[in-house]
Design a protein around this motif. Structure first.
Motif, PDB file in Angstrom:
ATOM      1  N   THR A 186       4.817  13.752 -19.913  1.00 53.99           N
ATOM      2  CA  THR A 186       5.761  12.691 -20.259  1.00 53.99           C
ATOM      3  C   THR A 186       6.957  12.654 -19.307  1.00 53.99           C
ATOM      4  N   TYR A 187       6.927  13.457 -18.267  1.00 58.96           N
ATOM      5  CA  TYR A 187       8.058  13.525 -17.343  1.00 58.96           C
ATOM      6  C   TYR A 187       7.704  12.881 -16.004  1.00 58.96           C
ATOM      7  N   GLY A 188       8.682  12.871 -15.088  1.00 64.57           N
ATOM      8  CA  GLY A 188       8.450  12.221 -13.795  1.00 64.57           C
ATOM      9  C   GLY A 188       8.213  10.735 -13.976  1.00 64.57           C
ATOM     10  N   VAL A 189       7.292  10.165 -13.210  1.00 65.57           N
ATOM     11  CA  VAL A 189       7.018   8.729 -13.331  1.00 65.57           C
ATOM     12  C   VAL A 189       6.367   8.383 -14.664  1.00 65.57           C
ATOM     13  N   PHE A 190       5.798   9.376 -15.351  1.00 63.22           N
ATOM     14  CA  PHE A 190       5.217   9.125 -16.669  1.00 63.22           C
ATOM     15  C   PHE A 190       6.290   8.839 -17.709  1.00 63.22           C
ATOM     16  N   ALA A 191       7.543   9.139 -17.386  1.00 66.80           N
ATOM     17  CA  ALA A 191       8.640   8.798 -18.287  1.00 66.80           C
ATOM     18  C   ALA A 191       9.024   7.325 -18.145  1.00 66.80           C
ATOM     19  N   TRP A 192       8.623   6.716 -17.037  1.00 66.11           N
ATOM     20  CA  TRP A 192       8.962   5.319 -16.772  1.00 66.11           C
ATOM     21  C   TRP A 192       7.869   4.361 -17.236  1.00 66.11           C
ATOM     22  N   SER A 193       6.624   4.777 -17.139  1.00 72.39           N
ATOM     23  CA  SER A 193       5.502   3.991 -17.659  1.00 72.39           C
ATOM     24  C   SER A 193       4.349   4.939 -17.960  1.00 72.39           C
ATOM     25  N   ARG A 194       3.439   4.514 -18.842  1.00 76.99           N
ATOM     26  CA  ARG A 194       2.384   5.413 -19.280  1.00 76.99           C
ATOM     27  C   ARG A 194       1.207   5.477 -18.316  1.00 76.99           C
ATOM     28  N   ASN A 195       1.151   4.565 -17.359  1.00 81.68           N
ATOM     29  CA  ASN A 195      -0.002   4.511 -16.461  1.00 81.68           C
ATOM     30  C   ASN A 195       0.408   4.368 -14.993  1.00 81.68           C
ATOM     31  N   ILE A 229       0.831  -1.208   0.000  1.00 79.87           N
ATOM     32  CA  ILE A 229       0.000   0.000   0.000  1.00 79.87           C
ATOM     33  C   ILE A 229       0.866   1.260   0.000  1.00 79.87           C
ATOM     34  N   VAL A 230       1.909   1.281   0.808  1.00 76.15           N
ATOM     35  CA  VAL A 230       2.784   2.453   0.886  1.00 76.15           C
ATOM     36  C   VAL A 230       3.498   2.691  -0.445  1.00 76.15           C
ATOM     37  N   ILE A 231       4.045   1.621  -1.033  1.00 78.52           N
ATOM     38  CA  ILE A 231       4.732   1.758  -2.320  1.00 78.52           C
ATOM     39  C   ILE A 231       3.751   2.218  -3.398  1.00 78.52           C
ATOM     40  N   GLY A 232       2.572   1.603  -3.409  1.00 78.59           N
ATOM     41  CA  GLY A 232       1.577   1.962  -4.400  1.00 78.59           C
ATOM     42  C   GLY A 232       1.137   3.405  -4.275  1.00 78.59           C
ATOM     43  N   GLU A 233       0.916   3.868  -3.050  1.00 81.35           N
ATOM     44  CA  GLU A 233       0.485   5.251  -2.851  1.00 81.35           C
ATOM     45  C   GLU A 233       1.597   6.231  -3.215  1.00 81.35           C
ATOM     46  N   ALA A 234       2.851   5.865  -2.919  1.00 85.31           N
ATOM     47  CA  ALA A 234       3.970   6.733  -3.287  1.00 85.31           C
ATOM     48  C   ALA A 234       4.059   6.875  -4.804  1.00 85.31           C
ATOM     49  N   TYR A 235       3.858   5.765  -5.494  1.00 89.63           N
ATOM     50  CA  TYR A 235       3.893   5.782  -6.953  1.00 89.63           C
ATOM     51  C   TYR A 235       2.720   6.595  -7.508  1.00 89.63           C
ATOM     52  N   ARG A 236       1.567   6.391  -6.902  1.00 93.61           N
ATOM     53  CA  ARG A 236       0.374   7.124  -7.320  1.00 93.61           C
ATOM     54  C   ARG A 236       0.553   8.629  -7.086  1.00 93.61           C
ATOM     55  N   MET A 237       1.081   8.995  -5.929  1.00 90.67           N
ATOM     56  CA  MET A 237       1.254  10.411  -5.619  1.00 90.67           C
ATOM     57  C   MET A 237       2.261  11.064  -6.563  1.00 90.67           C
ATOM     58  N   ALA A 238       3.288  10.313  -6.946  1.00 97.46           N
ATOM     59  CA  ALA A 238       4.256  10.843  -7.903  1.00 97.46           C
ATOM     60  C   ALA A 238       3.586  11.133  -9.239  1.00 97.46           C
ATOM     61  N   GLY A 239       2.624  10.287  -9.602  1.00 92.87           N
ATOM     62  CA  GLY A 239       1.877  10.528 -10.828  1.00 92.87           C
ATOM     63  C   GLY A 239       1.012  11.765 -10.737  1.00 92.87           C
ATOM     64  N   TYR A 282       5.646   9.214 -27.836  1.00 91.87           N
ATOM     65  CA  TYR A 282       5.760   8.890 -26.401  1.00 91.87           C
ATOM     66  C   TYR A 282       5.375   7.437 -26.150  1.00 91.87           C
ATOM     67  N   LYS A 283       4.309   6.994 -26.786  1.00 90.68           N
ATOM     68  CA  LYS A 283       3.825   5.623 -26.627  1.00 90.68           C
ATOM     69  C   LYS A 283       4.859   4.608 -27.087  1.00 90.68           C
ATOM     70  N   GLN A 284       5.549   4.908 -28.150  1.00 88.33           N
ATOM     71  CA  GLN A 284       6.542   3.991 -28.700  1.00 88.33           C
ATOM     72  C   GLN A 284       7.740   3.828 -27.782  1.00 88.33           C
ATOM     73  N   CYS A 285       8.074   4.871 -27.045  1.00 91.58           N
ATOM     74  CA  CYS A 285       9.277   4.859 -26.215  1.00 91.58           C
ATOM     75  C   CYS A 285       9.023   4.509 -24.753  1.00 91.58           C
ATOM     76  N   THR A 286       7.751   4.481 -24.340  1.00 86.15           N
ATOM     77  CA  THR A 286       7.429   4.301 -22.923  1.00 86.15           C
ATOM     78  C   THR A 286       6.484   3.115 -22.748  1.00 86.15           C
ATOM     79  N   PRO A 287       6.827   2.148 -21.891  1.00 78.52           N
ATOM     80  CA  PRO A 287       5.973   0.973 -21.718  1.00 78.52           C
ATOM     81  C   PRO A 287       4.630   1.319 -21.087  1.00 78.52           C
ATOM     82  N   ARG A 288       3.638   0.510 -21.399  1.00 75.67           N
ATOM     83  CA  ARG A 288       2.295   0.739 -20.869  1.00 75.67           C
ATOM     84  C   ARG A 288       2.234   0.474 -19.377  1.00 75.67           C
TER      85      ARG A 288
END
Length: 204
Positions: A88-97, A58-68, A153-159
């Motif tokens: 396309t920056y921040g955690v959106f540079a690591w995955s699209r969702n 839960i903590v990891i998930g919320e941290a990831y969510r908050m970064a988004g 962006y879609k081509q370079c960043t995993p879903r």
């Protein structure tokens, strides 16, 4: 990045999967209720290890969510066709969702602390099925809105599975705004934890 006016609806947005995803998007708040209904009613109680493991998820998930949220803003980029920028920056540079990645970890964490572990594989399948379709719809909307900019962006960043960014993109992260927007979410977590504690005490 600014959005150019969409001239037409993309082919991706018109697929059957995207149309189903659009309906699921409008009713996506029902999935957590299904999860909670099952784990609160089904017999079972969590061990100390399960509470720890679930809490970590839960903590990891919320941290990831908050970064988004810090990157995309308190209103996510996909809620309206009038969105003005593609994030396309921040955690959106690591995955699209990243918000859905975070939600997945959060809800699996709550299933773990419920102690109803037989439901965990089914919960994963339900979450994957619903949000895979929702994402097909959202990707179609983004393609309609941003065109080639989104396709690059879609081509370079995993879903889903994060990987090292291929695109260099920088932007402002509003952590204060993200925290404020998540306060109601934190209160929901507290209510759920209390509910699971009460359940365990009543079923002893």
């Amino acid at each position: 990045m600014s959005a150019s006016a969409a001239k037409e609806i993309s082919a991706a947005e018109q697929t059957r999967a995207a149309r189903i995803g659009a309906w699921l998007f409008r009713h996506r708040s029902w999935l957590p209720l299904l999860f909670l209904g099952i784990v609160l009613v089904a017999p079972g109680g969590a061990t100390r290890v399960e509470w720890i493991v679930g809490g970590i998820l839960i903590v990891i998930g919320e941290a990831y969510r908050m970064a988004g949220v810090a990157a995309a803003g308190t209103e996510t980029r996909r809620r309206s066709r009038a969105v003005q920028r593609l994030v396309t920056y921040g955690v959106f540079a690591w995955s699209r969702n990243p918000l859905y990645n975070g939600n997945f970890l959060i809800w699996m964490g709550f299933v773990v602390i419920s102690g109803v572990l037989w439901f965990l594989p089914l919960a994963m399948l339900l979450f994957a099925a619903e949000y895979s379709l929702i994402v097909r719809y959202e990707e179609g909307v983004l393609e309609s809105t941003f065109g080639r900019e989104y396709l690059e962006y879609k081509q370079c960043t995993p879903r889903w599975v994060p990987s090292r960014p291929q695109l260099k993109s920088e932007g402002e992260l509003d952590w204060k705004g993200a925290f404020k927007s998540e306060i109601s979410t934190f209160l929901q977590y507290l209510v759920l934890v209390i509910a699971f504690v009460v359940k365990e005490r009543l079923t002893r």
